[in-house]
Design a protein around this motif. Structure first.
Motif, PDB file in Angstrom:
ATOM      1  N   LEU A 186       1.405   2.174   3.822  1.00  0.00           N
ATOM      2  CA  LEU A 186       0.458   1.061   3.868  1.00  0.00           C
ATOM      3  C   LEU A 186       0.173   0.590   2.446  1.00  0.00           C
ATOM      4  CD1 LEU A 186      -1.482  -0.811   5.376  1.00  0.00           C
ATOM      5  CD2 LEU A 186      -3.212   1.004   5.243  1.00  0.00           C
ATOM      6  N   ILE A 187       0.480  -0.677   2.185  1.00  0.00           N
ATOM      7  CA  ILE A 187       0.254  -1.294   0.885  1.00  0.00           C
ATOM      8  C   ILE A 187      -0.968  -2.196   0.991  1.00  0.00           C
ATOM      9  CG2 ILE A 187       1.284  -2.603  -1.007  1.00  0.00           C
ATOM     10  CD1 ILE A 187       2.938  -0.164  -0.132  1.00  0.00           C
ATOM     11  N   CYS A 188      -1.960  -1.948   0.161  1.00  0.00           N
ATOM     12  CA  CYS A 188      -3.142  -2.823   0.114  1.00  0.00           C
ATOM     13  C   CYS A 188      -2.991  -3.775  -1.072  1.00  0.00           C
ATOM     14  CB  CYS A 188      -4.414  -1.998  -0.031  1.00  0.00           C
ATOM     15  SG  CYS A 188      -5.914  -3.005  -0.107  1.00  0.00           S
ATOM     16  N   ILE A 189      -3.000  -5.076  -0.793  1.00  0.00           N
ATOM     17  CA  ILE A 189      -2.915  -6.099  -1.842  1.00  0.00           C
ATOM     18  C   ILE A 189      -4.277  -6.777  -1.963  1.00  0.00           C
ATOM     19  CG2 ILE A 189      -1.815  -8.236  -2.590  1.00  0.00           C
ATOM     20  CD1 ILE A 189       0.644  -7.474  -0.987  1.00  0.00           C
ATOM     21  N   ASP A 190      -4.829  -6.769  -3.146  1.00  0.00           N
ATOM     22  CA  ASP A 190      -6.086  -7.478  -3.376  1.00  0.00           C
ATOM     23  C   ASP A 190      -5.767  -8.972  -3.484  1.00  0.00           C
ATOM     24  OD1 ASP A 190      -8.533  -8.456  -4.063  1.00  0.00           O
ATOM     25  OD2 ASP A 190      -8.939  -6.958  -5.607  1.00  0.00           O
ATOM     26  N   ALA A 191      -6.045  -9.716  -2.427  1.00  0.00           N
ATOM     27  CA  ALA A 191      -5.720 -11.144  -2.361  1.00  0.00           C
ATOM     28  C   ALA A 191      -6.956 -12.022  -2.501  1.00  0.00           C
ATOM     29  CB  ALA A 191      -5.006 -11.443  -1.038  1.00  0.00           C
ATOM     30  N   ARG A 192      -8.018 -11.501  -3.089  1.00  0.00           N
ATOM     31  CA  ARG A 192      -9.276 -12.257  -3.137  1.00  0.00           C
ATOM     32  C   ARG A 192      -9.263 -13.415  -4.124  1.00  0.00           C
ATOM     33  NH1 ARG A 192     -13.427  -7.783  -4.293  1.00  0.00           N
ATOM     34  NH2 ARG A 192     -11.554  -6.721  -5.065  1.00  0.00           N
ATOM     35  N   SER A 220      -9.243   4.228   3.065  1.00  0.00           N
ATOM     36  CA  SER A 220      -8.590   5.425   3.598  1.00  0.00           C
ATOM     37  C   SER A 220      -7.321   5.025   4.330  1.00  0.00           C
ATOM     38  CB  SER A 220      -9.537   6.164   4.545  1.00  0.00           C
ATOM     39  OG  SER A 220      -9.891   5.342   5.643  1.00  0.00           O
ATOM     40  N   GLY A 221      -6.291   5.811   4.158  1.00  0.00           N
ATOM     41  CA  GLY A 221      -5.005   5.507   4.779  1.00  0.00           C
ATOM     42  C   GLY A 221      -4.102   4.637   3.935  1.00  0.00           C
ATOM     43  N   VAL A 222      -4.625   4.066   2.841  1.00  0.00           N
ATOM     44  CA  VAL A 222      -3.805   3.238   1.953  1.00  0.00           C
ATOM     45  C   VAL A 222      -2.959   4.139   1.058  1.00  0.00           C
ATOM     46  CG1 VAL A 222      -3.874   1.617   0.025  1.00  0.00           C
ATOM     47  CG2 VAL A 222      -5.412   1.299   1.971  1.00  0.00           C
ATOM     48  N   ASP A 223      -1.659   3.867   1.018  1.00  0.00           N
ATOM     49  CA  ASP A 223      -0.747   4.664   0.196  1.00  0.00           C
ATOM     50  C   ASP A 223      -0.551   4.082  -1.199  1.00  0.00           C
ATOM     51  OD1 ASP A 223       0.311   6.701   2.216  1.00  0.00           O
ATOM     52  OD2 ASP A 223       0.668   4.799   3.265  1.00  0.00           O
ATOM     53  N   LEU A 224      -0.712   2.771  -1.305  1.00  0.00           N
ATOM     54  CA  LEU A 224      -0.511   2.109  -2.600  1.00  0.00           C
ATOM     55  C   LEU A 224      -1.448   0.910  -2.678  1.00  0.00           C
ATOM     56  CD1 LEU A 224       1.241   1.823  -5.239  1.00  0.00           C
ATOM     57  CD2 LEU A 224       2.640   0.212  -3.943  1.00  0.00           C
ATOM     58  N   PHE A 225      -2.197   0.818  -3.788  1.00  0.00           N
ATOM     59  CA  PHE A 225      -3.115  -0.311  -3.989  1.00  0.00           C
ATOM     60  C   PHE A 225      -2.546  -1.212  -5.066  1.00  0.00           C
ATOM     61  CE2 PHE A 225      -6.639  -2.557  -5.930  1.00  0.00           C
ATOM     62  CZ  PHE A 225      -7.363  -2.987  -4.829  1.00  0.00           C
TER      63      PHE A 225
END
Length: 371
Positions: free
Chosen positions: A5-11, A83-88
């Motif tokens: 799971l990749i979290c991208i800060d798109a704000r 939680s659960g994010v593998d890469l930020f």
């Protein structure tokens, strides 16, 4: 086995346009389709369009804290559940504190570390901004699993600050949207007169007063050419207008403020030239946008500008308005040169692909996950 799971800060993607916003918008539009084996979580600003992506491997989450504010810098893990994010992926220079997972930070430039006076507002606010961004960028250089930059010039700047960070840095060259294209033959000019165009915020590093000085030197004796600035209204616009009065060209200088994308494309397409004497750029979106619209470019011979224009622009010292004036006058007086710059610019812009930019970021994700 669970998919990464990749979290991208798109704000930064908001109704109000910005250079970083364009970069992040392109990333979230293309990356999920390029990596169907990965899942993506997009952190979204309340002012963003809905949805940011329709890809099946994307989820979105509203986060009201500012992308570059205290809550993000120190308490993002409290502002939203990671939680659960593998890469930020921190997309706007600063890396939040207390992240338990691997991270990628896009460092667009290191101006806040090397030339803070070019970016900061005057007074107390400027001092706070200097400390804030310097802290966040230093953390990004020190702790990111991988660092992405939008130009080789920025990677070289990082190397002057932190050799280890430079070893972890990968170039993900920015692109330009296909909406930016030359005007249809015979289309009406948006201004009614010939004009030089300058685009960008009223920050000191953009060097807009030098652009105005160059225009006055080049065309002060030619009343048929105007100078248009697309620049947010404020103190910068007032300073430009005051200087135009002192130069005796106030009736030919127009500060337009923010314009729509369609209006900006038309302005590029009909301009005599883009005058962009910036001291420093991580990439410089107006350069790519102007070239894609067939607008000849005169820009600085430093930082990322030569790299981005790739031999398709006339270059000059940003500290020497007279040299910019000479290049602008050449474009006005030499139709063959203007056409050559137009053709070279179109070819260069065609090589600046947002899809390729997103693919390069996906490659960085995979490398960071495997680190």
């Amino acid at each position: 086995m669970a998919r990464p799971l990749i979290c991208i800060d798109a704000r930064y993607v908001r109704r109000r346009p910005s250079g970083i916003g364009e970069v992040v918008r392109a990333l979230v539009e293309h990356a999920p389709a390029l990596a169907p084996d990965l899942d993506f979580l997009l952190l979204k600003h309340p002012d963003a369009a809905d949805p940011l992506s329709v890809a099946p491997n994307v989820a979105e989450r509203l986060v009201r804290a500012a992308a570059n504010g205290p809550a993000t810098m120190w308490w993002l893990s409290r502002a939203t559940d990671l939680s659960g994010v593998d890469l930020f992926h921190a997309t706007a220079n600063i890396l939040p504190a207390r992240l338990a997972m691997r991270s990628v930070t896009t460092v667009h430039d290191v101006m806040w570390l090397k030339h803070p006076d070019w970016a900061a507002k005057p007074g107390v606010r400027g001092k706070i901004d200097r400390a804030f961004y310097a802290h966040g960028i230093r953390r990004a250089l020190r702790r990111s699993t991988r660092i992405a930059t939008v130009s080789a010039a920025t990677r070289e700047e990082i190397a002057t600050l932190d050799a280890d960070a430079a070893e972890r840095t990968r170039v993900t060259l920015s692109g330009v949207d296909t909406a930016f294209r030359p005007p249809v033959a015979g289309s009406e000019t948006p201004h009614g007169r010939r004009y030089v165009l300058t685009v960008g915020q009223a920050a000191p590093y953009k060097n807009h007063l030098a652009a105005l000085e160059a225009f006055a030197l080049a065309f002060g004796d030619r009343g048929d050419i105007d100078h248009l600035f697309v620049q947010r209204q404020g103190a910068g616009a007032a300073a430009l207008q005051a200087r135009a009065v002192a130069l005796g060209i106030e009736e030919r200088v127009h500060v337009l403020g923010a314009v729509s994308r369609e209006a900006l494309i038309a302005l590029y397409g009909h301009a005599l030239a883009l005058c962009h004497p910036s001291f420093y750029e991580g990439f410089g979106n107006p350069l790519a946008e102007a070239m894609a619209c067939g607008c000849p470019v005169v820009t600085s011979d430093v930082s990322a500008m030569p790299e981005v224009t790739g031999g398709a622009a006339l270059l000059a010292d940003p500290h020497a308005p007279a040299r910019f004036a000479t290049q602008l006058r050449r474009i006005a007086d030499e139709p063959a040169l203007a056409m050559d710059l137009r053709d070279k610019g179109l070819a260069r812009a065609a090589a600046l692909s947002w899809r390729a930019f997103a693919a390069a970021n996906v490659a960085v994700y995979r490398e960071a996950l495997a680190a």
